[in-house]
Design a protein around this motif. Structure first.
Motif, PDB file in Angstrom:
ATOM      1  N   LEU A   9       0.779  -1.041   0.138  1.00 31.63           N
ATOM      2  CA  LEU A   9      -0.033  -0.052   0.046  1.00 31.63           C
ATOM      3  C   LEU A   9       0.863   1.332   0.102  1.00 31.63           C
ATOM      4  CD1 LEU A   9      -2.907   0.878   0.506  1.00 31.63           C
ATOM      5  CD2 LEU A   9      -2.376   0.988   2.767  1.00 31.63           C
ATOM      6  N   ALA A  11      -0.084   5.780  -0.121  1.00 32.71           N
ATOM      7  CA  ALA A  11      -1.317   6.787   0.249  1.00 32.71           C
ATOM      8  C   ALA A  11      -0.706   7.895   0.209  1.00 32.71           C
ATOM      9  CB  ALA A  11      -1.729   6.271   1.571  1.00 32.71           C
ATOM     10  N   LYS A  18      -9.491  14.559  -0.511  1.00 35.57           N
ATOM     11  CA  LYS A  18     -10.724  13.787  -1.564  1.00 35.57           C
ATOM     12  C   LYS A  18     -10.674  14.102  -2.889  1.00 35.57           C
ATOM     13  CE  LYS A  18     -12.406  11.610   2.164  1.00 35.57           C
ATOM     14  NZ  LYS A  18     -12.019  10.143   2.593  1.00 35.57           N
ATOM     15  N   PRO A  23      -4.138   9.473  -6.568  1.00 36.79           N
ATOM     16  CA  PRO A  23      -4.322   8.129  -6.921  1.00 36.79           C
ATOM     17  C   PRO A  23      -4.459   7.640  -8.144  1.00 36.79           C
ATOM     18  CG  PRO A  23      -5.797   8.981  -4.978  1.00 36.79           C
ATOM     19  CD  PRO A  23      -4.754  10.181  -5.650  1.00 36.79           C
ATOM     20  N   ASN A  27      -1.752   4.735  -9.286  1.00 36.65           N
ATOM     21  CA  ASN A  27      -2.626   3.206  -9.673  1.00 36.65           C
ATOM     22  C   ASN A  27      -2.396   3.063 -11.105  1.00 36.65           C
ATOM     23  OD1 ASN A  27      -3.510   2.583  -7.003  1.00 36.65           O
ATOM     24  ND2 ASN A  27      -5.151   4.179  -7.108  1.00 36.65           N
ATOM     25  N   VAL A  38      -1.080  -0.665  -4.398  1.00 31.64           N
ATOM     26  CA  VAL A  38      -2.142   0.145  -4.536  1.00 31.64           C
ATOM     27  C   VAL A  38      -2.211   1.517  -3.746  1.00 31.64           C
ATOM     28  CG1 VAL A  38      -3.385  -0.997  -2.585  1.00 31.64           C
ATOM     29  CG2 VAL A  38      -4.987   0.026  -4.419  1.00 31.64           C
ATOM     30  N   TYR A  39      -2.703   2.560  -4.503  1.00 34.93           N
ATOM     31  CA  TYR A  39      -2.597   3.841  -3.790  1.00 34.93           C
ATOM     32  C   TYR A  39      -3.892   4.467  -3.325  1.00 34.93           C
ATOM     33  CZ  TYR A  39      -0.581   8.735  -3.755  1.00 34.93           C
ATOM     34  OH  TYR A  39      -0.237   9.943  -3.275  1.00 34.93           O
ATOM     35  N   VAL A  40      -3.923   5.096  -2.221  1.00 35.27           N
ATOM     36  CA  VAL A  40      -5.428   5.600  -1.831  1.00 35.27           C
ATOM     37  C   VAL A  40      -5.098   6.802  -1.220  1.00 35.27           C
ATOM     38  CG1 VAL A  40      -6.371   3.275  -1.371  1.00 35.27           C
ATOM     39  CG2 VAL A  40      -5.205   4.396   0.439  1.00 35.27           C
ATOM     40  N   ALA A  41      -6.106   7.512  -0.883  1.00 29.34           N
ATOM     41  CA  ALA A  41      -6.091   8.732   0.037  1.00 29.34           C
ATOM     42  C   ALA A  41      -6.858   8.923   1.165  1.00 29.34           C
ATOM     43  CB  ALA A  41      -6.883   9.899  -0.967  1.00 29.34           C
ATOM     44  N   TRP A  42      -5.686   9.270   2.102  1.00 27.53           N
ATOM     45  CA  TRP A  42      -6.192   9.249   3.681  1.00 27.53           C
ATOM     46  C   TRP A  42      -6.386  10.766   4.070  1.00 27.53           C
ATOM     47  CZ3 TRP A  42      -2.009   5.229   5.799  1.00 27.53           C
ATOM     48  CH2 TRP A  42      -2.503   4.045   5.320  1.00 27.53           C
TER      49      TRP A  42
END
Length: 288
Positions: A9, A11, A18, A23, A27, A38-42
């Motif tokens: 992961l 992030a 948001k 991302p 990704n 995988v890359y997400v936003a926190w």
């Protein structure tokens, strides 16, 4: 994209975040390079920052990116800083090296990588603004051997601007000058001897405002850049292009600072050409 028990992961951490395009960029890079990530936003409150950083170790993450307001606040929770991050005093990328968390700053690298045929070495650069983005660009220019960097701010910000660059002045042999942006005559005179002019302020994001006088005349060999990418063409860039001056927006900086982080995390080169085309399609559609 493959997600399984071996997926790592990454992030981006900020508040708010948001809206981030990061991302999408990372990704797509994971997919095209076949890296299992995988890359997400926190979006987190500041009170959760220390625990969020600790989670990089806990979950063996590649690392994280940081945006405002956490680029400086993350530093006490890290094990070390790269030279450029130390000089800038801000971190946009944390890299997990076998459990040691090292802070980097790829913003300045990303900016100059986006200027395809420009090498800062031995050049004269003028920067509008003295905030975080300006500091990253100026620091990278100094590290790359720029001959002279002139920083232009409003008169009420001159003292603060000089203090903001104190570490860079104390720890390098750079030649920095600080000037009043409202002194149009001096600005125009210096502009005639400059290789690169950068708007590193937020002026122009409204699609109407100019950070300089509308009467500014650009020398023919000048390169003009704006760190803003939405709108795709700011009034600052439109003024330059009206005078047939080469002008570059901030979308490339966004991509190449991400590419710098991706390389630090994975050892792989981000396929910037393919991703650039996707980004251009997105932002051109926004501005059509």
């Amino acid at each position: 994209m493959r997600i399984d028990g071996h997926t790592r992961l990454a992030a981006v951490v900020a508040s708010p975040i948001k809206h981030s395009i990061s991302p999408f960029i990372h990704n797509l890079a994971f997919e095209k390079t076949h890296v299992n990530g995988v890359y997400v936003a926190w979006e987190i409150p500041e009170s959760d920052l220390a625990e969020t950083v600790e989670n990089i170790r806990r979950y063996n993450m590649f690392g994280i990116n940081l945006s405002m307001p956490y680029k400086e606040k993350v530093i006490p929770f890290l094990d070390g800083l790269s030279p450029e991050a130390q000089l800038i005093g801000a971190v946009n990328t944390v890299v997990n090296r076998d459990g040691r968390l090292i802070g980097h700053n790829t913003d300045g690298f990303g900016f100059f990588a986006s200027l395809k045929n420009f090498n800062p070495k031995d050049t004269h650069i003028m920067i509008l603004g003295a905030g975080g983005a300006a500091k990253s660009i100026v620091t990278q220019a100094v590290l790359d051997g720029a001959k002279k960097v002139s920083i232009y701010v409003r008169p009420q910000s001159l003292v603060k601007a000089k203090e903001n660059f104190r570490t860079l002045l104390d720890q390098t042999d750079c030649y920095l000058e600080f000037h009043d942006l409202t002194d149009a005559d001096h600005f125009q005179k210096e502009l005639r001897q400059t290789d690169l002019l950068v708007n590193a302020t937020s002026v122009g994001m409204d699609g109407e405002s100019l950070p300089i006088s509308i009467d500014t005349r650009f020398p023919k060999e000048l390169l003009v850049a704006d760190i803003i990418y939405q709108p795709f063409e700011t009034p600052f860039l439109a003024l330059a292009r009206k005078q047939e001056i080469e002008a570059v927006n901030g979308l490339g900086m966004l991509l190449y600072q991400a590419a710098g982080a991706f390389k630090l995390w994975t050892g792989e080169n981000m396929p910037t050409g393919a991703i650039w085309q996707e980004l251009e399609n997105i932002y051109n559609s926004y501005n059509s």
